[in-house]
Design a protein around this motif. Structure first.
Motif, PDB file in Angstrom:
ATOM      1  N   THR A   1       0.822  -1.376  -0.057  1.00 56.90           N
ATOM      2  CA  THR A   1      -0.009  -0.115   0.151  1.00 56.90           C
ATOM      3  C   THR A   1       0.964   1.173   0.075  1.00 56.90           C
ATOM      4  N   SER A   2       1.901   1.255   0.516  1.00 63.78           N
ATOM      5  CA  SER A   2       2.988   2.358   0.517  1.00 63.78           C
ATOM      6  C   SER A   2       3.371   2.688  -0.968  1.00 63.78           C
ATOM      7  N   VAL A   3       3.706   1.633  -1.858  1.00 62.23           N
ATOM      8  CA  VAL A   3       4.236   1.835  -3.169  1.00 62.23           C
ATOM      9  C   VAL A   3       2.917   2.336  -4.047  1.00 62.23           C
ATOM     10  N   LEU A   4       1.650   2.115  -3.704  1.00 60.57           N
ATOM     11  CA  LEU A   4       0.580   2.300  -4.343  1.00 60.57           C
ATOM     12  C   LEU A   4      -0.237   3.656  -3.865  1.00 60.57           C
ATOM     13  N   GLU A   5       0.733   4.452  -3.028  1.00 67.02           N
ATOM     14  CA  GLU A   5       0.053   5.520  -2.665  1.00 67.02           C
ATOM     15  C   GLU A   5      -0.692   6.403  -3.555  1.00 67.02           C
ATOM     16  N   GLY A   6      -1.868   7.055  -3.355  1.00 66.57           N
ATOM     17  CA  GLY A   6      -2.579   7.630  -4.494  1.00 66.57           C
ATOM     18  C   GLY A   6      -3.401   7.035  -5.355  1.00 66.57           C
ATOM     19  N   VAL A   7      -3.486   5.593  -5.168  1.00 67.68           N
ATOM     20  CA  VAL A   7      -4.165   4.692  -6.184  1.00 67.68           C
ATOM     21  C   VAL A   7      -5.396   4.006  -5.239  1.00 67.68           C
ATOM     22  N   THR A   8      -6.327   4.077  -5.934  1.00 71.64           N
ATOM     23  CA  THR A   8      -7.826   3.628  -5.123  1.00 71.64           C
ATOM     24  C   THR A   8      -7.573   2.199  -4.990  1.00 71.64           C
ATOM     25  N   LEU A   9      -7.572   1.724  -3.657  1.00 74.01           N
ATOM     26  CA  LEU A   9      -7.441   0.184  -3.366  1.00 74.01           C
ATOM     27  C   LEU A   9      -8.812  -0.276  -2.835  1.00 74.01           C
ATOM     28  N   HIS A  10      -9.346  -1.434  -3.746  1.00 74.96           N
ATOM     29  CA  HIS A  10     -10.211  -2.154  -3.312  1.00 74.96           C
ATOM     30  C   HIS A  10      -9.750  -3.524  -2.710  1.00 74.96           C
ATOM     31  N   GLU A  11     -10.694  -3.824  -1.708  1.00 74.64           N
ATOM     32  CA  GLU A  11     -10.266  -5.342  -1.153  1.00 74.64           C
ATOM     33  C   GLU A  11     -11.539  -6.303  -1.300  1.00 74.64           C
ATOM     34  N   ILE A  12     -11.202  -7.370  -1.902  1.00 72.38           N
ATOM     35  CA  ILE A  12     -12.547  -8.281  -1.991  1.00 72.38           C
ATOM     36  C   ILE A  12     -11.981  -9.846  -1.601  1.00 72.38           C
ATOM     37  N   SER A  13     -12.967 -10.779  -1.427  1.00 75.67           N
ATOM     38  CA  SER A  13     -12.447 -12.149  -1.243  1.00 75.67           C
ATOM     39  C   SER A  13     -11.679 -12.599  -2.191  1.00 75.67           C
ATOM     40  N   HIS A  14     -10.568 -13.565  -1.839  1.00 78.53           N
ATOM     41  CA  HIS A  14      -9.960 -14.420  -2.541  1.00 78.53           C
ATOM     42  C   HIS A  14     -10.591 -14.860  -3.705  1.00 78.53           C
ATOM     43  N   GLU A  15     -11.855 -15.591  -3.380  1.00 83.37           N
ATOM     44  CA  GLU A  15     -12.531 -16.321  -4.648  1.00 83.37           C
ATOM     45  C   GLU A  15     -12.885 -15.347  -5.569  1.00 83.37           C
ATOM     46  N   GLU A  16     -13.611 -13.838  -5.098  1.00 81.88           N
ATOM     47  CA  GLU A  16     -13.859 -13.028  -5.966  1.00 81.88           C
ATOM     48  C   GLU A  16     -12.565 -12.762  -7.056  1.00 81.88           C
ATOM     49  N   PHE A  17     -11.456 -12.459  -6.347  1.00 81.73           N
ATOM     50  CA  PHE A  17     -10.278 -12.095  -7.039  1.00 81.73           C
ATOM     51  C   PHE A  17      -9.986 -12.886  -8.147  1.00 81.73           C
ATOM     52  N   LYS A  18      -9.983 -14.076  -7.610  1.00 83.28           N
ATOM     53  CA  LYS A  18      -9.613 -15.091  -8.816  1.00 83.28           C
ATOM     54  C   LYS A  18     -10.551 -15.027  -9.880  1.00 83.28           C
TER      55      LYS A  18
END
Length: 131
Positions: A85-102
């Motif tokens: 997250t520190s290198v993605l500073e300024g980027v909108t971050l979304h968190e979803i389940s691993h199953e949804e990710f796949k």
């Protein structure tokens, strides 16, 4: 020979061909890769190359407006999540389940497989525009 930037021709090509909202994935060595998605396999051995090395390098060339990670990363790999997250500073971050990710990986233009063995060391990067 290319003088600067990403030397891997497959990664360089994929980034140059991305349009707004197209996605690529950077993943650990265990994420399943759908057969129809371009696989760019960089894994040499356990830990080589590191997920963070690949992510930091891709971010130097790719305009990213959103990133998606698995919710499980917070519990299983909190130190890596903090570093990411520190290198993605300024980027909108979304968190979803691993199953949804796949499921979302099926729509990626390419998946870059690293030698990372840290659980849930995976991110979907959505291309932005520079204008």
């Amino acid at each position: 020979m290319k003088k600067i930037g990403i030397l891997n021709s497959d990664i360089s090509r994929v980034i140059s061909e991305l349009g707004h909202t197209d996605t690529i994935v950077i993943c650990d060595s265990g994420l399943p890769i759908p057969a129809h998605v371009k696989r760019i396999d960089l894994a040499l051995k356990q830990g080589v190359p590191r997920f963070m090395d690949c992510l930091a390098t891709v971010l130097q060339e790719m305009q990213v407006e959103e990133a998606i990670i698995a919710l499980e990363m917070e519990e299983k790999s909190p130190a890596l999540k903090e570093e990411m997250t520190s290198v993605l500073e300024g980027v909108t971050l979304h968190e979803i389940s691993h199953e949804e990710f796949k499921i979302l990986t099926h729509d990626a233009k390419a998946i870059i497989r690293t030698g990372e063995f840290t659980p849930y060391a995976n991110v979907i990067l959505q291309a932005g525009v520079i204008f």
